[in-house]
Design a protein around this motif. Structure first.
Motif, PDB file in Angstrom:
ATOM      1  N   LEU A   1      -2.826  -2.935  10.728  1.00 31.82           N
ATOM      2  CA  LEU A   1      -1.398  -2.288  10.836  1.00 31.82           C
ATOM      3  C   LEU A   1      -2.190  -0.715  11.022  1.00 31.82           C
TER       4      LEU A   1
ATOM      5  N   PHE B   1      -1.060   3.051  11.636  1.00 34.82           N
ATOM      6  CA  PHE B   1       0.034   4.603  10.919  1.00 34.82           C
ATOM      7  C   PHE B   1      -0.461   5.816  11.743  1.00 34.82           C
TER       8      PHE B   1
ATOM      9  N   TYR C   1       5.023  -2.571   4.450  1.00 33.71           N
ATOM     10  CA  TYR C   1       5.248  -2.537   5.362  1.00 33.71           C
ATOM     11  C   TYR C   1       5.826  -3.175   5.996  1.00 33.71           C
TER      12      TYR C   1
ATOM     13  N   ASP D   1       1.093  -5.874   1.914  1.00 33.20           N
ATOM     14  CA  ASP D   1       1.038  -5.206   3.319  1.00 33.20           C
ATOM     15  C   ASP D   1       3.088  -5.963   3.613  1.00 33.20           C
TER      16      ASP D   1
ATOM     17  N   PHE E   1       3.811   4.317   8.088  1.00 32.85           N
ATOM     18  CA  PHE E   1       3.703   2.950   9.123  1.00 32.85           C
ATOM     19  C   PHE E   1       3.762   3.019  10.202  1.00 32.85           C
TER      20      PHE E   1
END
Length: 222
Positions: free
Chosen positions: A107, A109, A61, A58, A116
């Motif tokens: 995370l 989104f 992101y 990740d 993101f």
């Protein structure tokens, strides 16, 4: 802050600097929340967001936050963006907490576009020498002041408190970080004390008891 997996260290960077401190064991935190074995489902949805656990892949992101001077002025003691090795360490640390404990930072989104938005979650931390469960959150700069930070953080708190296994969660930030303090208030957290983290003054807020559902504030917090 971000915690690595078992046998690793805590890399402190949320509202503080990139120092290393000992990682608390789940057993120590369980001494405050007796018998706690906290495991959360991987996905968490809100009105506008979809969250899933951080993974080792990740960094692309997280770069939107860790590489941004606007966000890192609050997340690092020197206010500078993280370099590539640091970003990789933080990414692996976020992922490691999920692997080790069955919960951690997700995370998030935007639903619809899939862009993101930021991260939020609950993790183990040592604060002032005592083991705690910490709420942490950060939003990419382009999405500030849309209430998304409160939306992520609130959902994470509601989820963990709904398990009935956790009686107390802390969050802390620098005293002049008005946006982060606004998120804490939107989550129902109350001021507890001041402390020092990575050589900088911080204010600690705590939530005790059940979390009551609350409409997302889309006006003054990020």
């Amino acid at each position: 802050m971000v915690e690595a997996g078992d046998g690793c260290a805590v890399f402190a960077f949320v509202g503080s600097g990139p120092h290393v401190s000992p990682s608390p064991s789940p057993e120590n935190v369980q001494s405050k929340d007796a018998g706690m074995t906290l495991t959360l489902p991987p996905e968490l949805q809100t009105t506008r967001l979809l969250g899933r656990p951080a993974t080792d892949g990740d960094m692309g992101y997280l770069r939107h936050i860790l590489g941004s001077p606007q966000t890192m002025m609050w997340l690092s003691a020197d206010g500078k963006a993280a370099d590539e090795p640091r970003m990789l360490d933080i990414t692996r640390s976020l992922s490691g907490h999920w692997k080790a404990h069955g919960f951690g930072v997700r995370l998030f989104f935007l639903r619809g576009s899939g862009a993101f938005a930021g991260w939020a979650g609950i993790r183990y931390v040592m604060l002032d020498g005592a083991p705690e469960l910490e709420l942490l959150y950060s939003l990419r700069h382009s999405l500030w002041r849309e209430g998304l930070g409160s939306e992520m953080a609130r959902a994470c708190l509601e989820e963990v408190r709904a398990t009935g296994l956790v009686r107390s969660v802390v969050a802390y930030t620098q005293p002049h970080n008005a946006a982060s303090l606004g998120v804490m208030r939107a989550c129902g957290m109350s001021f507890e004390r001041t402390t020092t983290v990575a050589g900088l003054p911080h204010v600690v807020h705590r939530l005790r008891g059940p979390v009551e559902p609350q409409a997302t504030d889309q006006t003054g917090v990020r």
